[in-house]
Design an enzyme around this catalytic site. Sequence first.
Site, mmCIF file in Angstrom:
data_model
loop_
_atom_site.group_PDB
_atom_site.id
_atom_site.type_symbol
_atom_site.label_atom_id
_atom_site.label_comp_id
_atom_site.label_asym_id
_atom_site.label_seq_id
_atom_site.Cartn_x
_atom_site.Cartn_y
_atom_site.Cartn_z
ATOM 1 N N HIS A 1 5.792 5.584 11.435
ATOM 2 C CA HIS A 1 5.225 5.503 10.084
ATOM 3 C C HIS A 1 4.225 6.664 9.966
ATOM 4 O O HIS A 1 3.011 6.475 9.995
ATOM 5 C CB HIS A 1 4.527 4.140 9.942
ATOM 6 C CG HIS A 1 4.107 3.775 8.551
ATOM 7 N ND1 HIS A 1 4.089 4.670 7.508
ATOM 8 C CD2 HIS A 1 3.681 2.589 8.042
ATOM 9 C CE1 HIS A 1 3.667 4.035 6.418
ATOM 10 N NE2 HIS A 1 3.419 2.773 6.711
ATOM 11 N N ARG B 1 0.796 -1.214 0.000
ATOM 12 C CA ARG B 1 0.000 0.000 0.000
ATOM 13 C C ARG B 1 0.834 1.273 0.000
ATOM 14 O O ARG B 1 0.593 2.194 -0.785
ATOM 15 C CB ARG B 1 -0.889 0.051 1.262
ATOM 16 C CG ARG B 1 -2.194 -0.630 1.142
ATOM 17 C CD ARG B 1 -2.613 -1.149 2.507
ATOM 18 N NE ARG B 1 -1.690 -2.204 2.887
ATOM 19 C CZ ARG B 1 -1.884 -3.466 2.566
ATOM 20 N NH1 ARG B 1 -2.953 -3.834 1.953
ATOM 21 N NH2 ARG B 1 -0.988 -4.389 2.880
ATOM 22 N N THR B 2 1.800 1.352 0.894
ATOM 23 C CA THR B 2 2.488 2.623 1.101
ATOM 24 C C THR B 2 3.236 3.041 -0.164
ATOM 25 O O THR B 2 3.119 4.177 -0.621
ATOM 26 C CB THR B 2 3.458 2.515 2.296
ATOM 27 O OG1 THR B 2 2.725 2.049 3.424
ATOM 28 C CG2 THR B 2 4.091 3.847 2.626
ATOM 29 N N LYS C 1 26.261 -3.375 -1.711
ATOM 30 C CA LYS C 1 27.731 -3.294 -1.836
ATOM 31 C C LYS C 1 28.360 -2.666 -0.602
ATOM 32 O O LYS C 1 29.568 -2.466 -0.546
ATOM 33 C CB LYS C 1 28.100 -2.437 -3.060
ATOM 34 C CG LYS C 1 27.539 -2.933 -4.363
ATOM 35 C CD LYS C 1 28.006 -2.002 -5.483
ATOM 36 C CE LYS C 1 27.295 -2.305 -6.775
ATOM 37 N NZ LYS C 1 27.507 -1.236 -7.755
ATOM 38 N N ARG D 1 11.577 3.821 3.096
ATOM 39 C CA ARG D 1 11.223 2.822 4.121
ATOM 40 C C ARG D 1 12.480 2.035 4.433
ATOM 41 O O ARG D 1 13.127 1.510 3.526
ATOM 42 C CB ARG D 1 10.126 1.883 3.615
ATOM 43 C CG ARG D 1 9.892 0.722 4.564
ATOM 44 C CD ARG D 1 8.643 -0.053 4.243
ATOM 45 N NE ARG D 1 7.455 0.674 4.655
ATOM 46 C CZ ARG D 1 6.225 0.144 4.615
ATOM 47 N NH1 ARG D 1 6.041 -1.081 4.172
ATOM 48 N NH2 ARG D 1 5.183 0.861 5.004
#
Length: 311
Positions: A136, A58-59, A88, A108
Amino acid sequence: MPKFRHIVRTQDFKLDWLDRLFVQAAEAEAAIKDRRARATYRLDEWQMFELFYQPSTRTRTSFAAAMMRMGGQVIWTENAREFSSAAKGETPKDSIRSLDYADLIVVRHHEEGTVALMADQDVVPIVNAGDGPGQHPSQALLDLWTIKKERGCLEDLTIALMGDLKYGRTIHSLVYLLAKYEPKKLYFISSPDLALPDDIIAYLSRHGVSYELIDDVRLVAGEIDILYQTRVQKEYFKIAADYFRVASRQIIDNSIMRLLSDRARVMHPLPRVDEIDQEVDSDPRAAYFRQTRNGLFIRMALIRYVLGFWD
Ligand code: NCD
């Protein structure tokens, strides 16, 4: 004073700003409905990057949809732990400094605090789309707006938050926001293993918020205006047996729904596993899919705020 606008933690938001955000979100909703969002917002020359080190349905898509509906462009990397130079050994700081040609970056990350560190670089606006078990904010803002739309107000409500209060970042961000509206009562319903972190409890006490920690929703069901259920955050358990011991201790099913008032609403940030039985979905008090839809409009408003289109 930072040079750019960042969205990192919900404690920072002021009530009058939240009011303005909701006005902007309602306008975005109307623009989408009339299919004039691109013509109204004209973000053609603006570009957003999405840097997601953790899974999302969703986000990520709703931030992208929000930007693209307004005519803007989106570049993304999913699974950035594997597909970006993080694999890396690049530090998050260096990643952000190399992406400073974006107009904003939505991040995120799997570790609490990393998004704040990126925002501290202050080379490009950063929006926290979830930082490990931290916060969030965009989810909590859409949750808050959903409560306002469903109940007509944000003050004097009895709100029960349940499930994983320890690792649930949506809970953490939402609790800080709810505390600003003088709730009648906040109930925190969880097993002791998944209780709300001490620093958030201390914040509530400091701000004179009335709250209680209990372990069974049935004890207070009749009083509840909003019941906010959450998934136990399996990804943060190091030992599988610990997860299975606490997972889905209390499920919302029709037997619980019968105890709630007609005006009560059930919310969930989604994804759901089994903590709300699917039999509840057809109940008009189940607001979780309406809640998800509100995310698009809140994120349109947030993107425009971060880009400096309103104050
Ligand atoms: C939440 C998250 O990622 O914190 N999901 C979401 O963004 N709607 C909740 C969860 O994963 O349980």
